[in-house]
Design an enzyme around this catalytic site. Structure first.
Site: not given
Ligand code: 0X9
Ligand code: ZN
Ligand code: ZN
Length: 423
Positions: A178, A181, A234, A305, A382
């Site tokens: 992303h 980040e 993003r 992230h 995160e």
């Molecule tokens: O939503 C996402 O892709 C991630 N959070 S963010 O706020 N950085 O965008 C979380 C990803 C979760 N991981 C998995 N799905 N394994």
């Molecule tokens: Zn992310």
């Protein structure tokens, strides 16, 4: 009845118009609100309002743990949002009064700069790559570069392998999928530097007992764009045939339970757009192929992230099922979070499965590696913070975030090994 029409008009107006990307986009008077959701109707309405609208940007999706979501709003839309929140009784708190002020402050280094690469400010892709070249030249016997593949815009996606000898088990770190980040690549470069130069016993053991594969900036096109054009970018940068909106959420584009359980959007303008098909993005496809080519070499997969201070394990695509080794993943997770909490900063991290503690996210890289390559230790980390600065984490916090990462990693890898992985 009139109120319903007013609401409908709000939703339509909010989705109209796409922005031009000529100069650097500004965020003057853009605000970030924390909304606390108390029922499903509120949640559905908010999701409808924000999904494809250019006037809203969801910084943090609703999660069942906090029942909160964070949303950035265009100042021109503020009246509408306020009315909307009032109408549906959604309680809210202002987290960030002016996003541009944070973006401006972020450009100021936190300490004296020596001219050398450091961790008192954020760097652009070119600078990070120049630093990486320097590192490869300075440590020629234990480092080696690898190239994951090419981005849509033709950039090389580069990584560094750190190895102190043959036949070691590997750990793969993917960072900055992303674009906005930024703390992720700052932390990844710091971590590389520590593995190579720290004299601390635990760090030396980490460095010397394992092979490290680290990609500090995975979404190269998006990252460049986030520096030059739009700080809040993003997604990837591949245009879409039937929409003016650009890019795909790289972390929804992997071919594992792709688009399952509403864990991604089919709307090109959404920030969680999964793409027309799985692996529509050359970056995701290249990473999957590269990981497949080295599948015998690594056992642990980590994806960096921000933000929220979570350590998330599979599954992301469903909250109704848990992996066979769920308990072990939580045990490793506890080691990570406790190590961080025991530092002087006492920063609280929460561990849990992605879908059950955060939200359903399908087609992520971590889940793909877990399910398709059957690497049973995988986490999304995160980083800081909880929303005070969100993606625009001040440079003064880079160092502390990195120290937390190292403490967490030492504990995570040690516990992983204890449980028989990485053997
Ligand atoms: O939503 C996402 O892709 C991630 N959070 S963010 O706020 N950085 O965008 C979380 C990803 C979760 N991981 C998995 N799905 N394994
Ligand atoms: Zn992310
Ligand atoms: Zn409106």
């Amino acid at each position: 009845m009139r109120l319903i029409w007013l609401l409908a008009a709000c939703v339509v107006l909010a989705s109209a118009g796409t922005s031009q990307d000529t100069a650097q986009r500004r965020y003057d008077d853009y605000r970030v609100y924390e909304l606390t959701i108390s029922n499903n109707i509120q949640l559905k309405l908010i999701e409808k309002l924000t999904e494809v609208s250019q006037k809203y940007d969801v910084w943090k999706e609703y999660d069942a743990y906090s029942k909160e979501l964070h949303v950035m709003v265009d100042p021109a839309e503020l009246q509408h949002l306020r009315l909307f929140l009032k109408l549906f009784g959604i309680s809210n708190e202002l987290l960030i009064p002016d996003v541009q002020a944070l973006i401006d402050a972020e450009q100021v280094p936190s300490g004296r700069e020596s001219g050398a690469f450091g961790w008192t400010r954020y760097y652009e892709l070119e600078e990070i790559e120049a630093w990486l070249d320097g590192i490869l030249a300075a440590y020629p016997t234990v480092t080696e570069q690898f190239v994951v593949g090419q981005s849509y815009e033709g950039r090389r996606i580069r990584g560094i392998k750190i190895s102190h000898g043959a036949n070691k088990r590997g750990i793969f770190i993917e960072s900055n999928i992303h674009a906005r980040e930024w703390i992720t690549s700052a932390s990844a470069t710091w971590f590389i530097n520590e593995l190579l130069s720290s004299q601390q016993t635990e760090v030396r053991q980490l460095a010397e007992n394992y092979d490290w594969y680290i990609v500090p900036v995975f979404n190269v096109d998006g990252f460049e764009y986030s520096h030059r054009k739009n700080r809040m970018w993003r997604k990837t940068r591949q245009p879409h045939a039937t929409s003016a909106c650009i890019g795909v959420d790289g972390n929804r584009n992997f071919d594992s339970h792709w688009m399952a359980n509403n864990g991604a959007s089919d709307q090109p303008c959404s920030e969680t757009y999964a793409g027309d098909v799985a692996f529509s993005e050359p970056e995701a496809k290249a990473l999957a192929e590269y990981l497949t080519s080295i599948r015998e070499k690594f056992d642990v997969y980590l994806s960096f992230h921000s933000y929220g201070q979570w350590l998330l394990s599979p599954y992301g695509h469903t909250k109704d099922e848990f992996p066979e080794n769920y308990e072990q993943l939580q045990e490793i997770g506890s080691a990570f979070t406790e190590a961080i909490r025991s530092l002087p900063y006492a920063t609280p991290y929460v561990r849990g499965s992605t879908a059950s503690t955060l939200y359903v996210a399908s087609g992520s890289s971590v889940d793909w590696v877990f399910n398709e390559l059957e690497k049973k230790v995988g986490y999304t980390i995160e980083f800081r913070d909880k929303g005070r600065y969100g993606f625009v984490l001040p440079p003064a916090q880079i160092q502390a975030n990195c120290e937390e990462l190292m403490a967490g990693m030492i504990a995570l890898i040690q516990k992983t090994r204890e449980l028989g992985y990485l053997a």
